[in-house]
Design a protein around this motif. Structure first.
Motif, PDB file in Angstrom:
ATOM      1  N   PRO A 146       5.700  56.546  -2.566  1.00 18.99           N
ATOM      2  CA  PRO A 146       5.285  55.253  -3.029  1.00 18.99           C
ATOM      3  C   PRO A 146       5.079  54.015  -2.015  1.00 18.99           C
ATOM      4  N   GLY A 147       4.236  53.203  -2.432  1.00 25.02           N
ATOM      5  CA  GLY A 147       3.968  52.313  -1.222  1.00 25.02           C
ATOM      6  C   GLY A 147       5.010  51.633  -0.655  1.00 25.02           C
ATOM      7  N   GLU A 148       5.945  51.354  -1.365  1.00 19.98           N
ATOM      8  CA  GLU A 148       7.211  50.648  -0.758  1.00 19.98           C
ATOM      9  C   GLU A 148       7.727  51.360   0.004  1.00 19.98           C
ATOM     10  N   SER A 169       0.211  46.161  -3.296  1.00 17.90           N
ATOM     11  CA  SER A 169      -0.806  46.420  -4.466  1.00 17.90           C
ATOM     12  C   SER A 169      -1.989  47.291  -3.851  1.00 17.90           C
ATOM     13  N   GLU A 172      -0.823  50.961  -3.541  1.00 17.16           N
ATOM     14  CA  GLU A 172      -0.699  51.568  -4.776  1.00 17.16           C
ATOM     15  C   GLU A 172      -1.878  52.002  -5.196  1.00 17.16           C
ATOM     16  N   ARG A 173      -2.873  51.052  -5.218  1.00 14.87           N
ATOM     17  CA  ARG A 173      -4.081  51.486  -5.445  1.00 14.87           C
ATOM     18  C   ARG A 173      -4.888  52.782  -4.848  1.00 14.87           C
ATOM     19  N   ARG A 175      -3.079  54.909  -3.132  1.00 12.60           N
ATOM     20  CA  ARG A 175      -2.346  56.027  -3.656  1.00 12.60           C
ATOM     21  C   ARG A 175      -2.910  56.770  -4.955  1.00 12.60           C
ATOM     22  N   GLN A 176      -2.921  55.825  -5.968  1.00 10.36           N
ATOM     23  CA  GLN A 176      -3.651  56.224  -7.127  1.00 10.36           C
ATOM     24  C   GLN A 176      -4.923  56.965  -6.928  1.00 10.36           C
TER      25      GLN A 176
END
Ligand SMILES: Nc1ncnc2c1ncn2[C@@H]1O[C@H](COP(=O)(O)OP(=O)(O)OP(=O)(O)O)[C@@H](O)[C@H]1O
Ligand SMILES: Cc1cn([C@H]2C[C@H](O)[C@@H](COP(=O)(O)O)O2)c(=O)[nH]c1=O
Length: 212
Positions: A146-148, A169, A172-173, A175-176
């Motif tokens: 996860p990004g955090e 954010s 997260e994009r 990563r996705q």
């Protein structure tokens, strides 16, 4: 695909702070121990050549238009392929690159919003082979977390570069998009749960067998 050469091409990927640099040198040594008759070449993107390293400095420091950024990433990659990766694979070497084209899809595409059409066109231009196939890694080891968690690790580790200053954010994009590509090509990708301890991750990496 990569049928025209006798080498083996491995890329390491993941969002910044996922932990790939922590393991890539040891993985290189592992490959060298397992395949003493093969030369193992370690490289990175953006970079890997004199020109590529100059472009890396620009790309990691200077804010720029998204299309300029994508074009420079792929220009550095074309040089990297021509000077280092393609000759090494043709000579039967194992090439390990800390990032390759999946990073462009993840960062410039998922993160910054460049269209898949443009990324596919650049990929075809830069990695297209005479037989119409694309030169791709045989194996991509994707460190996923996860990004955090990555952000917390990075903040302890170093001063951020241009990409590392992006917000949660964005990561997260990124990563996705990595996960989307892994799902699209499960034979090429080996997914690492990068929330594990370094010891557990290393034990998992040692289980990887490559078909040389
Ligand atoms: N499994 C882990 N658990 C906890 N901390 C870790 C783990 N792996 C690496 N770290 C720490 O997290 C930080 C970032 O690790 P590392 O530099 O390997 O990430 P990276 O994915 O290579 O990042 P970048 O792509 O930006 O270079 C370092 O301080 C490292 O010691
Ligand atoms: C190849 C490539 C890289 N990037 C980004 C990803 C990272 O933020 C940096 C490289 O830093 P690292 O510490 O060496 O991982 O560059 C990108 O945005 N697009 C790419 O194609």
């Amino acid at each position: 695909m990569t049928s025209a050469h006798t080498g083996y091409f491995i890329s390491f990927e993941g969002i910044d702070g996922a932990g790939k640099s922590t393991h890539v040198d040891a993985f290189r040594n592992l490959m060298q121990e397992r395949y003493p008759d093969k030369e193992v070449v370690m490289t990175r993107e953006p970079g890997g050549t004199t020109l590529g390293e100059k472009l890396r400095t620009l790309l990691l420091d200077a804010p720029m238009n998204l299309e300029t950024e994508a074009l420079l990433m792929f220009a550095a990659r074309r040089e990297h392929l021509a000077q280092l990766i393609e000759p090494a694979l043709e000579a039967g070497k194992i090439v390990i690159s800390d990032r390759f084209t999946d990073a462009s899809f993840a960062y410039q595409g998922g993160g910054r919003g460049l269209s898949l059409d443009k990324l596919n066109a650049l990929e075809r231009w830069v990695q297209g082979q005479p037989d119409g196939s694309l030169l791709q890694p045989n194996l991509t080891i994707l460190f996923d977390l996860p990004g955090e968690v990555a952000e917390a690790r990075r903040s302890k580790a170093r001063a951020p570069d241009k990409f590392e200053k992006m917000d949660l954010s964005f990561f997260e994009r990124v990563r996705q998009e990595y996960l989307r590509r892994a799902k699209e090509d499960p034979k090429r990708f080996h997914l690492v749960d990068a929330t594990q301890t370094p010891e557990a991750i290393w034990n998992g990496l040692k289980q990887i067998q490559i078909a040389i």
